[in-house]
Design an enzyme around this catalytic site. Structure first.
Site, PDB file in Angstrom:
ATOM      1  CG  ASP A   1     -13.142  31.011  10.073  1.00 40.33           C
ATOM      2  OD1 ASP A   1     -12.276  31.811   9.732  1.00 40.33           O
ATOM      3  OD2 ASP A   1     -14.272  30.979   9.585  1.00 40.33           O
TER       4      ASP A   1
ATOM      5  CB  CYS B   1       0.532  47.203   5.063  1.00 37.01           C
ATOM      6  SG  CYS B   1      -0.658  48.513   5.425  1.00 37.01           S
TER       7      CYS B   1
ATOM      8  CB  CYS C   1     -16.175  42.585  -0.481  1.00 35.67           C
ATOM      9  SG  CYS C   1     -15.411  44.108  -1.080  1.00 35.67           S
TER      10      CYS C   1
ATOM     11  CB  CYS D   1      -9.723  46.356   0.848  1.00 32.53           C
ATOM     12  SG  CYS D   1     -10.286  44.914   1.749  1.00 32.53           S
TER      13      CYS D   1
END
Ligand code: B12
Ligand code: SF4
Ligand code: SF4
Length: 263
Positions: A95, A149, A201, A204
């Site tokens: 992090d 991607c 969340c 995605c």
């Protein structure tokens, strides 16, 4: 030398590991980069322990014990082993790393950078945390060109607040960031409520084809601590000690309870 490091990480369930010259990394925090840094061991920490998609509003990283504690324990074990086996220097990060870990992982050819801005590992998909061990070892493995991607656009279409932009995400629009804000506007509260978001969340990531057949985490720390259903009673029933073991604890209990209550 890289094989000794790999072996120590392997013993702790870490399999996806790359090695990169510090000169090939994007330095994002020079202040914390040790002067002796010559290379970085970058690795994936797979954390998804179930393919079940929960409907209680908590994202996958929030329903397991905090990965910061996991990486702290991992570095204590691995660095002490490496110190006894080598004369090299090591410093572990997760992090708050001095380098952009996502780009470094892609340059080690461990996977690709997704349109949703996340690093997607070839085996575990995007449900991985990234960790890095800065070392003073010479790296002679050339970095590869960053791959992207499929660009299928499913994440862009699914994102409830159009937070996925040309190069990365708009952190102020991302509902994960909004869910972690202490003070929210009425509009933000409505967005969270509409999209059933309490903490973090995964929208995605859940639509991303790379995650469909991705392997789940073999790491007991995440497997054993996953909670399949979280509600107000569960949160209120946790002792302070237990509550603090989750990543959602860092801003206190009230924000989590309030986020559930305006659901
Ligand atoms: C602040 C933060 C957030 C903020 C803002 C995120 C952001 N992207 O700005 C918020 C709260 C919104 C957030 C949300 C999440 N986060 Co977060 N977050 C971070 C943190 C601590 C710093 C990110 C940051 O500020 N980066 C600086 C900005 C400028 O860069 P970036 O977006 O990370 O990197 C992109 C650009 O640099 C761009 N780029 C720049 N130059 C170039 C050059 C080329 C050639 C290319 C292709 C691209 C490129 O591409 C990079 C990669 O996408 C990182 C840890 C870390 N140190 O990286 C974790 C991290 C990114 N988060 C992580 C996770 C798990 C999440 C969530 C999934 C949690 C959740 N379930 O809610 C969501 C996902 C949201 C999303 N779609 O990205 C993981 C991601 C692991 C992975 N597989 O990629 C990280 C790496 C933490 C970790 N240690 O593992 N996060
Ligand atoms: S959903 Fe499609 S565009 Fe989005 S990250 Fe996954 S492959 Fe890329
Ligand atoms: S985490 Fe949610 S809000 Fe953030 S970019 Fe992904 S889908 Fe959009």
């Amino acid at each position: 030398m890289f094989s000794i490091i790999k072996e120590e990480l392997n013993k702790n369930g870490i399999e996806r590991i790359g090695f990169i010259d510090i000169r090939d990394c994007e330095i994002i925090n020079q202040r914390i980069l040790p002067q002796w840094a010559r290379s970085v061991v970058i690795f994936c920490i797979p954390y998804r322990s179930s393919k079940e998609i929960a409907d209680d509003g908590f994202s996958e990283y929030a329903r397991i014990y905090d990965y910061h504690n996991y990486s702290k324990q991992l570095y204590e074990i691995v660095i002490s082993q490496l110190n006894s086996k080598t004369n090299c220097r090591f410093m572990g990060f997760c992090d708050h790393s001095p380098i952009n870990e996502k780009l470094a992982a892609a340059k080690c050819d461990l996977g690709v950078i997704g349109k949703n801005s996340l690093f997607i590992d070839k085996i575990y998909g995007s449900f991985v945390f990234l960790g890095s061990l800065i070392t003073d070892i010479e790296c002679n493995i050339p970095a590869v060109e960053i791959k992207h991607c499929y660009n299928c656009g499913l994440c862009i279409d699914a994102c409830p607040n159009n937070a996925i932009i040309e190069f990365g995400i708009d952190r102020y629009k991302c509902l994960s960031g909004i869910s972690q804000k202490k003070k929210k506007t009425d509009e933000e509260k409505l967005l969270l409520k509409e999209h059933n978001i309490v903490w973090g969340c995964d929208i995605c990531q859940n639509v991303c084809p790379y995650n469909k057949d991705a392997k789940i985490s073999p790491i007991p720390y995440f497997q054993k601590t996953r909670v399949s259903k979280i509600d107000v009673e569960y949160i209120n029933g946790l002792s302070d000690e237990e509550f603090n073991k989750f990543a959602f604890s860092y801003k206190g209990r009230d924000i989590v309870v309030n986020n559930i209550n305006f659901e």
